[in-house]
Scaffold this motif. Sequence first.
Motif, PDB file in Angstrom:
ATOM      1  N   GLY A 125       0.794  -1.223   0.000  1.00 37.57           N
ATOM      2  CA  GLY A 125       0.000   0.000   0.000  1.00 37.57           C
ATOM      3  C   GLY A 125       0.826   1.273   0.000  1.00 37.57           C
ATOM      4  N   GLY A 126       2.068   1.199   0.429  1.00 37.73           N
ATOM      5  CA  GLY A 126       2.891   2.397   0.523  1.00 37.73           C
ATOM      6  C   GLY A 126       4.074   2.401  -0.421  1.00 37.73           C
ATOM      7  N   ILE A 127       5.004   1.473  -0.190  1.00 37.37           N
ATOM      8  CA  ILE A 127       6.247   1.473  -0.963  1.00 37.37           C
ATOM      9  C   ILE A 127       5.985   1.193  -2.433  1.00 37.37           C
ATOM     10  CG2 ILE A 127       8.492   0.348  -1.242  1.00 37.37           C
ATOM     11  CD1 ILE A 127       8.431  -0.151   1.826  1.00 37.37           C
ATOM     12  N   GLU A 128       5.212   0.155  -2.736  1.00 39.93           N
ATOM     13  CA  GLU A 128       4.948  -0.180  -4.139  1.00 39.93           C
ATOM     14  C   GLU A 128       4.168   0.921  -4.848  1.00 39.93           C
ATOM     15  OE1 GLU A 128       3.206  -4.083  -4.394  1.00 39.93           O
ATOM     16  OE2 GLU A 128       5.034  -5.050  -3.625  1.00 39.93           O
ATOM     17  N   LYS A 129       3.156   1.482  -4.172  1.00 43.96           N
ATOM     18  CA  LYS A 129       2.385   2.566  -4.799  1.00 43.96           C
ATOM     19  C   LYS A 129       3.250   3.807  -5.010  1.00 43.96           C
ATOM     20  CE  LYS A 129      -2.313   1.351  -3.607  1.00 43.96           C
ATOM     21  NZ  LYS A 129      -3.521   1.684  -2.853  1.00 43.96           N
ATOM     22  N   ALA A 130       4.113   4.121  -4.025  1.00 48.15           N
ATOM     23  CA  ALA A 130       5.003   5.273  -4.167  1.00 48.15           C
ATOM     24  C   ALA A 130       5.961   5.064  -5.336  1.00 48.15           C
ATOM     25  CB  ALA A 130       5.773   5.512  -2.869  1.00 48.15           C
ATOM     26  N   CYS A 131       6.464   3.842  -5.491  1.00 44.75           N
ATOM     27  CA  CYS A 131       7.375   3.543  -6.602  1.00 44.75           C
ATOM     28  C   CYS A 131       6.670   3.647  -7.944  1.00 44.75           C
ATOM     29  CB  CYS A 131       8.007   2.170  -6.425  1.00 44.75           C
ATOM     30  SG  CYS A 131       9.268   2.143  -5.138  1.00 44.75           S
ATOM     31  N   LYS A 132       5.386   3.258  -7.981  1.00 44.78           N
ATOM     32  CA  LYS A 132       4.620   3.356  -9.235  1.00 44.78           C
ATOM     33  C   LYS A 132       4.457   4.811  -9.659  1.00 44.78           C
ATOM     34  CE  LYS A 132       2.062  -0.939  -8.833  1.00 44.78           C
ATOM     35  NZ  LYS A 132       0.779  -1.580  -8.572  1.00 44.78           N
ATOM     36  N   LEU A 167       7.904   9.231 -12.728  1.00 42.91           N
ATOM     37  CA  LEU A 167       8.194  10.653 -12.580  1.00 42.91           C
ATOM     38  C   LEU A 167       9.687  10.927 -12.777  1.00 42.91           C
ATOM     39  CD1 LEU A 167       6.925  13.390 -11.850  1.00 42.91           C
ATOM     40  CD2 LEU A 167       7.399  12.880  -9.466  1.00 42.91           C
ATOM     41  N   LEU A 168      10.531  10.036 -12.250  1.00 46.11           N
ATOM     42  CA  LEU A 168      11.968  10.174 -12.412  1.00 46.11           C
ATOM     43  C   LEU A 168      12.349  10.120 -13.895  1.00 46.11           C
ATOM     44  CD1 LEU A 168      14.871  10.231 -11.219  1.00 46.11           C
ATOM     45  CD2 LEU A 168      14.756   7.727 -11.200  1.00 46.11           C
ATOM     46  N   PHE A 169      11.801   9.149 -14.626  1.00 51.28           N
ATOM     47  CA  PHE A 169      12.106   9.045 -16.047  1.00 51.28           C
ATOM     48  C   PHE A 169      11.545  10.244 -16.814  1.00 51.28           C
ATOM     49  CE2 PHE A 169      12.804   4.570 -14.919  1.00 51.28           C
ATOM     50  CZ  PHE A 169      14.093   4.428 -15.454  1.00 51.28           C
TER      51      PHE A 169
END
Length: 178
Positions: A160-167, A172-174
């Motif tokens: 709910g947190g880490i995976e969603k933040a990475c998505k 956004l980084l790219f």
Amino acid sequence: FPYMVATYGGLTFLLPYFLFVLLIGASGVMEEFSLGRWGGAGPVGSFGKAMEDGGKSKKAGEVIGALPVIGSMGLAIGYSVVMGWIFKYAKMSITGEMFAMGQNMDNIVGTFSAAAPETKTLGEGISTMLQNGIFGIGNGFWIIVAIVVSVVIMALGVAGGIEKACKIMIPLLFGLFL
């Protein structure tokens, strides 16, 4: 970093560095997973159990097990400062403050130095902070924002947190690269 690597050895530094990172990192991760599964606990409990099973003091093992926890906390503190800088500079880029600095190096250096003021000693840095307050120097507000964002992401858990933040953050980084 690229300038320093080129100046002081280039690949003669990087190749052994990455080799040791892989060897030490891989063996450390395998050891930590194995010890944690065997002990059925985190680092503190697992090291304590290992020492106790070896006929040594459980308390000594727990102290040893606390070292990686303290080290991880130290790294997290350092990264929260870097996250604060990223949030501040992202805001400055979005609002146009960064572009408004133009090519004036005095203005640029002054802006960046204000986010990370230099002091000669730790005592001088603490004194400056106490005199001006946490929001009076450096990047206090944005560091607090970074800590709050980190706590919220971690509180939401892995899926709910880490995976969603990475998505969100990885695309956004790219996008920023483009």
